[in-house]
Write a protein that holds these residues in place. Structure first.
Motif, PDB file in Angstrom:
ATOM      1  N   ALA A  73       0.853  -1.181   0.000  1.00  0.00           N
ATOM      2  CA  ALA A  73       0.000   0.000   0.000  1.00  0.00           C
ATOM      3  C   ALA A  73       0.890   1.232   0.000  1.00  0.00           C
ATOM      4  O   ALA A  73       2.022   1.183   0.460  1.00  0.00           O
ATOM      5  N   THR A  74       0.389   2.321  -0.526  1.00  0.00           N
ATOM      6  CA  THR A  74       1.199   3.529  -0.564  1.00  0.00           C
ATOM      7  C   THR A  74       0.872   4.422   0.613  1.00  0.00           C
ATOM      8  O   THR A  74      -0.268   4.525   1.031  1.00  0.00           O
ATOM      9  N   THR A  75       1.894   5.041   1.152  1.00  0.00           N
ATOM     10  CA  THR A  75       1.728   6.005   2.236  1.00  0.00           C
ATOM     11  C   THR A  75       2.684   7.155   1.983  1.00  0.00           C
ATOM     12  O   THR A  75       3.661   7.006   1.241  1.00  0.00           O
ATOM     13  N   PRO A  76       2.444   8.288   2.562  1.00  0.00           N
ATOM     14  CA  PRO A  76       3.394   9.389   2.408  1.00  0.00           C
ATOM     15  C   PRO A  76       4.742   9.019   2.996  1.00  0.00           C
ATOM     16  O   PRO A  76       4.821   8.191   3.899  1.00  0.00           O
ATOM     17  N   PRO A  77       5.835   9.600   2.477  1.00  0.00           N
ATOM     18  CA  PRO A  77       7.155   9.286   3.020  1.00  0.00           C
ATOM     19  C   PRO A  77       7.276   9.755   4.461  1.00  0.00           C
ATOM     20  O   PRO A  77       6.660  10.733   4.853  1.00  0.00           O
ATOM     21  N   THR A  78       8.042   8.998   5.210  1.00  0.00           N
ATOM     22  CA  THR A  78       8.240   9.342   6.610  1.00  0.00           C
ATOM     23  C   THR A  78       9.730   9.377   6.912  1.00  0.00           C
ATOM     24  O   THR A  78      10.541   8.958   6.105  1.00  0.00           O
ATOM     25  N   GLY A  79      10.052   9.828   8.078  1.00  0.00           N
ATOM     26  CA  GLY A  79      11.444   9.880   8.493  1.00  0.00           C
ATOM     27  C   GLY A  79      12.031  11.244   8.235  1.00  0.00           C
ATOM     28  O   GLY A  79      11.441  12.077   7.542  1.00  0.00           O
ATOM     29  N   PRO A  80      13.202  11.497   8.786  1.00  0.00           N
ATOM     30  CA  PRO A  80      13.817  12.810   8.635  1.00  0.00           C
ATOM     31  C   PRO A  80      14.259  13.056   7.190  1.00  0.00           C
ATOM     32  O   PRO A  80      14.590  12.128   6.467  1.00  0.00           O
ATOM     33  N   LEU A  81      14.238  14.307   6.798  1.00  0.00           N
ATOM     34  CA  LEU A  81      14.695  14.702   5.468  1.00  0.00           C
ATOM     35  C   LEU A  81      16.042  15.376   5.601  1.00  0.00           C
ATOM     36  O   LEU A  81      16.179  16.380   6.301  1.00  0.00           O
ATOM     37  N   SER A  82      17.049  14.808   4.959  1.00  0.00           N
ATOM     38  CA  SER A  82      18.347  15.472   4.917  1.00  0.00           C
ATOM     39  C   SER A  82      18.529  16.050   3.518  1.00  0.00           C
ATOM     40  O   SER A  82      18.157  15.424   2.533  1.00  0.00           O
ATOM     41  N   THR A  83      19.059  17.252   3.451  1.00  0.00           N
ATOM     42  CA  THR A  83      19.216  17.929   2.173  1.00  0.00           C
ATOM     43  C   THR A  83      20.660  18.354   1.951  1.00  0.00           C
ATOM     44  O   THR A  83      21.455  18.401   2.896  1.00  0.00           O
ATOM     45  N   THR A  84      20.972  18.644   0.701  1.00  0.00           N
ATOM     46  CA  THR A  84      22.294  19.139   0.349  1.00  0.00           C
ATOM     47  C   THR A  84      22.129  20.473  -0.378  1.00  0.00           C
ATOM     48  O   THR A  84      21.118  20.698  -1.045  1.00  0.00           O
ATOM     49  N   PRO A  85      23.107  21.363  -0.276  1.00  0.00           N
ATOM     50  CA  PRO A  85      23.026  22.632  -1.009  1.00  0.00           C
ATOM     51  C   PRO A  85      23.045  22.389  -2.517  1.00  0.00           C
ATOM     52  O   PRO A  85      23.646  21.420  -2.997  1.00  0.00           O
ATOM     53  N   ALA A  86      22.416  23.283  -3.255  1.00  0.00           N
ATOM     54  CA  ALA A  86      22.332  23.140  -4.713  1.00  0.00           C
ATOM     55  C   ALA A  86      23.714  22.999  -5.350  1.00  0.00           C
ATOM     56  O   ALA A  86      23.938  22.131  -6.197  1.00  0.00           O
ATOM     57  N   LYS A  87      24.653  23.830  -4.942  1.00  0.00           N
ATOM     58  CA  LYS A  87      25.979  23.800  -5.564  1.00  0.00           C
ATOM     59  C   LYS A  87      26.712  22.488  -5.305  1.00  0.00           C
ATOM     60  O   LYS A  87      27.549  22.077  -6.112  1.00  0.00           O
ATOM     61  N   ASP A  88      26.410  21.845  -4.190  1.00  0.00           N
ATOM     62  CA  ASP A  88      27.038  20.558  -3.901  1.00  0.00           C
ATOM     63  C   ASP A  88      26.523  19.449  -4.819  1.00  0.00           C
ATOM     64  O   ASP A  88      27.176  18.418  -4.978  1.00  0.00           O
ATOM     65  N   ASP A  89      25.351  19.645  -5.403  1.00  0.00           N
ATOM     66  CA  ASP A  89      24.737  18.627  -6.260  1.00  0.00           C
ATOM     67  C   ASP A  89      25.145  18.739  -7.722  1.00  0.00           C
ATOM     68  O   ASP A  89      24.823  17.854  -8.521  1.00  0.00           O
ATOM     69  N   ILE A  90      25.824  19.811  -8.096  1.00  0.00           N
ATOM     70  CA  ILE A  90      26.080  20.086  -9.511  1.00  0.00           C
ATOM     71  C   ILE A  90      27.573  20.025  -9.802  1.00  0.00           C
ATOM     72  O   ILE A  90      28.381  20.679  -9.140  1.00  0.00           O
ATOM     73  N   ALA A  91      27.929  19.231 -10.808  1.00  0.00           N
ATOM     74  CA  ALA A  91      29.321  19.137 -11.260  1.00  0.00           C
ATOM     75  C   ALA A  91      29.393  19.561 -12.726  1.00  0.00           C
ATOM     76  O   ALA A  91      28.580  19.117 -13.544  1.00  0.00           O
ATOM     77  N   ARG A 171      37.599  29.187 -18.162  1.00  0.00           N
ATOM     78  CA  ARG A 171      37.103  28.089 -17.328  1.00  0.00           C
ATOM     79  C   ARG A 171      35.617  28.306 -17.063  1.00  0.00           C
ATOM     80  O   ARG A 171      35.105  29.422 -17.206  1.00  0.00           O
ATOM     81  N   CYS A 172      34.936  27.242 -16.668  1.00  0.00           N
ATOM     82  CA  CYS A 172      33.527  27.320 -16.301  1.00  0.00           C
ATOM     83  C   CYS A 172      33.382  27.222 -14.790  1.00  0.00           C
ATOM     84  O   CYS A 172      34.125  26.480 -14.135  1.00  0.00           O
ATOM     85  N   GLN A 173      32.436  27.949 -14.268  1.00  0.00           N
ATOM     86  CA  GLN A 173      32.131  27.891 -12.838  1.00  0.00           C
ATOM     87  C   GLN A 173      30.639  28.123 -12.660  1.00  0.00           C
ATOM     88  O   GLN A 173      29.976  28.691 -13.527  1.00  0.00           O
ATOM     89  N   LEU A 174      30.117  27.674 -11.541  1.00  0.00           N
ATOM     90  CA  LEU A 174      28.705  27.888 -11.257  1.00  0.00           C
ATOM     91  C   LEU A 174      28.473  29.323 -10.833  1.00  0.00           C
ATOM     92  O   LEU A 174      29.221  29.884 -10.034  1.00  0.00           O
ATOM     93  N   GLY A 175      27.409  29.915 -11.382  1.00  0.00           N
ATOM     94  CA  GLY A 175      26.953  31.208 -10.919  1.00  0.00           C
ATOM     95  C   GLY A 175      25.899  30.995  -9.855  1.00  0.00           C
ATOM     96  O   GLY A 175      26.036  30.125  -8.990  1.00  0.00           O
ATOM     97  N   GLN A 176      24.826  31.755  -9.914  1.00  0.00           N
ATOM     98  CA  GLN A 176      23.736  31.553  -8.962  1.00  0.00           C
ATOM     99  C   GLN A 176      22.954  30.308  -9.355  1.00  0.00           C
ATOM    100  O   GLN A 176      22.652  30.095 -10.533  1.00  0.00           O
ATOM    101  N   VAL A 177      22.633  29.481  -8.368  1.00  0.00           N
ATOM    102  CA  VAL A 177      21.852  28.274  -8.615  1.00  0.00           C
ATOM    103  C   VAL A 177      20.773  28.152  -7.531  1.00  0.00           C
ATOM    104  O   VAL A 177      20.946  28.634  -6.414  1.00  0.00           O
ATOM    105  N   TRP A 178      19.664  27.539  -7.896  1.00  0.00           N
ATOM    106  CA  TRP A 178      18.558  27.327  -6.982  1.00  0.00           C
ATOM    107  C   TRP A 178      18.134  25.871  -7.039  1.00  0.00           C
ATOM    108  O   TRP A 178      18.260  25.203  -8.062  1.00  0.00           O
ATOM    109  N   LYS A 179      17.623  25.415  -5.903  1.00  0.00           N
ATOM    110  CA  LYS A 179      17.152  24.027  -5.774  1.00  0.00           C
ATOM    111  C   LYS A 179      15.804  24.051  -5.084  1.00  0.00           C
ATOM    112  O   LYS A 179      15.659  24.601  -3.999  1.00  0.00           O
TER     113      LYS A 179
END
Length: 183
Positions: A73-91, A171-179
């Motif tokens: 059966a489906t239920t909403p997700p439970t448990g703590p939510l851990s997040t990462t900053p947007a820039k940490d997710d982008i290579a 060279r390339c670098q990240l500017g402003q990013v949003w998540k």
């Protein structure tokens, strides 16, 4: 968009494929076409779990017609939510400033580092010269990346402000990013 967690059903036994049936009644946990359901199983002639709709089988693990998809059966997700900053997710995995061809390009790989849910990203990849002066900027928008998964996106555009001469280095670098996070 709501994320879906899957849990196994327990404590529901009896006839009709492992579910108890009643001809009517009401309750809290299950809904059905013949009544509001009951905590022990399915009422009426069909049913579902966790508030799913009647009248057919769906592909997201919800149940209809008195059956379950894979016994879950489906239920909403439970448990703590851990997040990462947007820039940490982008290579940035590739970068090019083609002065002769009048094009700038880059390739990015985005990995959603959250513990659950989906994330959408938008922002800019900046191309700068050896002195850090801006040569160009490439916009990106990537949506619906599930937790722990990656997406690769190629960016390319005509050089927006052409310098008077080709840069010696760049060279390339990240500017402003949003998540944005969707659970």
């Amino acid at each position: 968009m709501a994320a879906i967690a899957v849990i196994a059903l327990s404590g529901v036994t009896g006839c009709d494929g492992g579910k108890k049936r009643r001809s009517g009644g009401s309750g809290d946990d299950f809904a059905a076409s013949g009544g509001l359901g009951n905590p022990d199983g399915v009422s009426g002639g069909g049913g579902q779990t966790a508030g799913a709709t009647t009248g057919g089988t769906t592909t997201d693990g919800t149940t209809t017609g008195g059956t379950t998809t894979g016994g879950v059966a489906t239920t909403p997700p439970t448990g703590p939510l851990s997040t990462t900053p947007a820039k940490d997710d982008i290579a940035i995995t590739a970068c090019d400033f083609d002065f002769a061809g009048d094009r700038s390009s880059a390739t990015i790989t985005i990995t959603n580092g959250n513990s659950r849910g989906q994330a959408s990203y938008d922002g800019t990849v900046e191309i700068v010269d050896g002195n850090g002066q801006s040569l160009d900027g490439l916009l990106f928008d990537v949506s619906g990346v599930p937790a722990g998964q990656s997406r690769t996106k190629s960016l390319s555009a005509e050089i927006s402000i052409r310098p008077s001469s080709a840069p010696a280095t760049f060279r390339c670098q990240l500017g402003q990013v949003w998540k944005a996070i969707a659970l």
